[in-house]
Design a protein around this motif. Structure first.
Motif, PDB file in Angstrom:
ATOM      1  N   ALA A 358      48.021  60.524  74.452  1.00 62.74           N
ATOM      2  CA  ALA A 358      47.779  59.380  73.557  1.00 62.74           C
ATOM      3  C   ALA A 358      49.106  58.721  73.213  1.00 62.74           C
ATOM      4  CB  ALA A 358      47.063  59.832  72.292  1.00 62.74           C
ATOM      5  N   SER A 359      49.083  57.406  73.074  1.00 59.41           N
ATOM      6  CA  SER A 359      50.258  56.635  72.671  1.00 59.41           C
ATOM      7  C   SER A 359      49.866  55.718  71.518  1.00 59.41           C
ATOM      8  CB  SER A 359      50.791  55.806  73.839  1.00 59.41           C
ATOM      9  OG  SER A 359      51.208  56.632  74.904  1.00 59.41           O
ATOM     10  N   TYR A 360      50.769  55.582  70.569  1.00 61.20           N
ATOM     11  CA  TYR A 360      50.475  54.770  69.382  1.00 61.20           C
ATOM     12  C   TYR A 360      51.660  53.883  69.035  1.00 61.20           C
ATOM     13  CZ  TYR A 360      46.930  58.390  68.926  1.00 61.20           C
ATOM     14  OH  TYR A 360      45.896  59.259  69.182  1.00 61.20           O
ATOM     15  N   ASN A 361      51.349  52.658  68.627  1.00 62.79           N
ATOM     16  CA  ASN A 361      52.358  51.758  68.062  1.00 62.79           C
ATOM     17  C   ASN A 361      52.297  51.898  66.545  1.00 62.79           C
ATOM     18  OD1 ASN A 361      53.177  50.690  70.595  1.00 62.79           O
ATOM     19  ND2 ASN A 361      51.373  49.372  70.602  1.00 62.79           N
ATOM     20  N   LEU A 362      53.134  52.763  66.017  1.00 61.15           N
ATOM     21  CA  LEU A 362      53.059  53.088  64.591  1.00 61.15           C
ATOM     22  C   LEU A 362      53.522  51.948  63.689  1.00 61.15           C
ATOM     23  CD1 LEU A 362      54.265  56.807  64.578  1.00 61.15           C
ATOM     24  CD2 LEU A 362      51.936  55.926  64.639  1.00 61.15           C
ATOM     25  N   GLU A 363      54.168  50.932  64.264  1.00 66.61           N
ATOM     26  CA  GLU A 363      54.600  49.815  63.416  1.00 66.61           C
ATOM     27  C   GLU A 363      53.409  49.044  62.855  1.00 66.61           C
ATOM     28  OE1 GLU A 363      54.619  48.088  67.626  1.00 66.61           O
ATOM     29  OE2 GLU A 363      55.107  49.976  66.639  1.00 66.61           O
TER      30      GLU A 363
END
Length: 461
Positions: A358-363
């Motif tokens: 999984a990949s997330y753009n935490l911004e």
């Protein structure tokens, strides 16, 4: 299980005083913050605005590890005593579940997997260089009440956590490290540099960001090496505006205490995705004594499977239609209740053999959790560098998880235990993780959640 490697990255972007600034406003004459103080270096040039990119990735395998022996440098705090370390451990667990719920909202009906301890450690490190409201928002988002908790206790607690998770063990490979890649021209505050090395054992690399592709390759190569090839290409899209990248990576590799025997894995087992779709997965299978229980309040089964070493995995299977109720109730208290109430009993267990990432753009997620100033023009990271203003521009998290029966001792150990039981042998309960379930990998010594996720579809890697 393969690897779950976590890391945090801070990408610092420079706001050029040019019409070619990709839409960024020109900032004139900035000093310590937004033009209100003189440049402490006395430069006649206007200070520049930088954006800070924060990225996190992780990796966690569950198979054989090479033996390493080393004594623990730090005693484990008692669960009953209130110490900076125990406070950090408890608040980290609540932060893990808050972030989990937010990720579920952002990615509904998808697999979720991340390393909460990697994210929280990266944010805590970032707060060392933050001031005023920026610092307060970061620490309060982690759960700290700064009215009652001295800032020094926060950092002492994280220092203990970092040390505890990096002590070598003969049965468990668990490594959490941080690295700063700093633009050669960027002058870091000596206090910040000293603290990240002392508290977080961080490595610092002078980096030439004038060639973004080479700098990006250098950072990705570092993370790939540290996570034994499990986390790749965590950094993408570096450009000439980049001035600093902070990386935190975590690597976990262990053997099941009671491993599965590959010959008993069923190759084509049905797994329910959603309410109607069925996929087929390899399903690991064994009958053994495990800590197991039914939480009647939350309508879920909880299975604890230990690894050799100070780690355990919790598999949580809610009753049909009860996943949302379970997710809303997850807390440090819930996890403590399970840890203390599960009882050893004979279990026939079916668990998928799977690999997910999984990949997330935490911004887009962290501001909704209270970290707002860090991402806009009000950011105050003058504790990192006073000459240039910094702003967090991106936060990326990438995680990889493999669950399998592999291990050099697995076949021999399990083959001798997996026997046909006579009719008058012990009775056992059968639990099949053949629909959406939660998985948590915890470090027993610190009661910390190393990795947390939800498996919606084990065939989606």
């Amino acid at each position: 299980m393969r690897s779950a490697g976590g890391r945090g990255e801070i990408k610092v972007r420079r706001e050029l005083q040019s019409s070619e600034c990709q839409g960024l406003p020109t900032v004139q004459g900035q000093g310590r913050r937004r033009g209100t103080h003189k440049d402490v270096f006395g430069s006649k040039m206007a200070s520049s605005l930088y954006g800070v990119l924060f990225a996190v990735g992780l990796c966690a395998p569950i198979y054989c590890v090479s033996p390493v022996n080393a004594p623990s440098r730090y005693p484990h705090p008692s669960s009953t005593e209130s110490t900076p370390a125990s406070l950090v451990y408890s608040l980290n667990t609540d932060f893990a579940f808050r972030l989990y719920r937010r990720l579920v909202l952002e990615t509904p009906s998808q697999n979720v997997f991340f390393s909460p301890v990697s994210v929280s450690t990266s944010l805590a490190m970032l707060s060392l260089g933050a001031h005023s409201v920026t610092k307060t928002q970061i620490l309060e988002s982690l759960g700290f009440n700064l009215t009652h908790t001295p800032e020094s206790d926060v950092y002492r607690g994280f220092q203990h956590l970092v040390h505890s998770l990096t002590v070598p063990s003969k049965d468990l490979a668990l490594k959490m490290r941080s690295a700063l890649f700093v633009k050669k021209e960027l002058q870091l505050q000596a206090n910040f540099l000293g603290n990240v090395k002392r508290l977080y054992e961080a490595e610092v690399f002078s980096t030439d960001f004038s060639n973004p592709s080479i700098a990006q390759a250098k950072i990705n190569s570092h993370v790939k090496k540290k996570t034994q090839g499990k986390v790749v290409d965590i950094i993408q899209g570096l450009d000439l505006l980049t001035a600093m990248v902070l990386v935190n990576h975590i690597f976990f590799k262990a053997k099941w205490e009671k491993p599965f025997y590959p010959a008993y894995t069923r190759k084509n087992f049905p797994f329910l995705v959603g309410k109607q779709v069925t996929v087929h997965v390899p399903m690991m299978h064994q009958k053994e004594q495990f800590a197991f229980g039914m939480d009647t309040e939350l309508n879920c089964f909880v299975l604890q499977m230990d690894y050799k070493g100070d780690a355990a995995a919790f598999f949580v299977l809610p009753s049909k239609g009860k996943m949302r109720q379970l997710e809303q109730a997850l807390s440090a208290r819930t996890l403590r209740k399970w840890s203390h109430s599960l009882q050893k009993r004979w279990i026939e267990v079916f668990i998928p053999k799977f690999s997910i990432s999984a990949s997330y753009n935490l911004e887009t997620i962290l501001p909704k959790m209270g970290i707002q100033n860090a991402f806009d023009k009000n950011a105050d990271f003058s504790g990192i560098t006073k000459r240039d203003s910094l702003q967090l521009s991106k936060a990326t998290h990438k995680a990889v998880l493999d669950v399998s029966e592999e291990g050099t001792e697995a076949a021999a150990a399990t083959a001798t235990k997996f026997i046909v039981r006579s009719k008058d042998g012990p009775s056992y309960f059968t639990v099949s993780f053949n629909r959406t379930f939660l998985i948590m990998i915890t470090n027993k010594a610190t009661d910390s959640i190393l990795f947390l996720g939800k498996v919606e579809n084990p065939t989606k890697s």
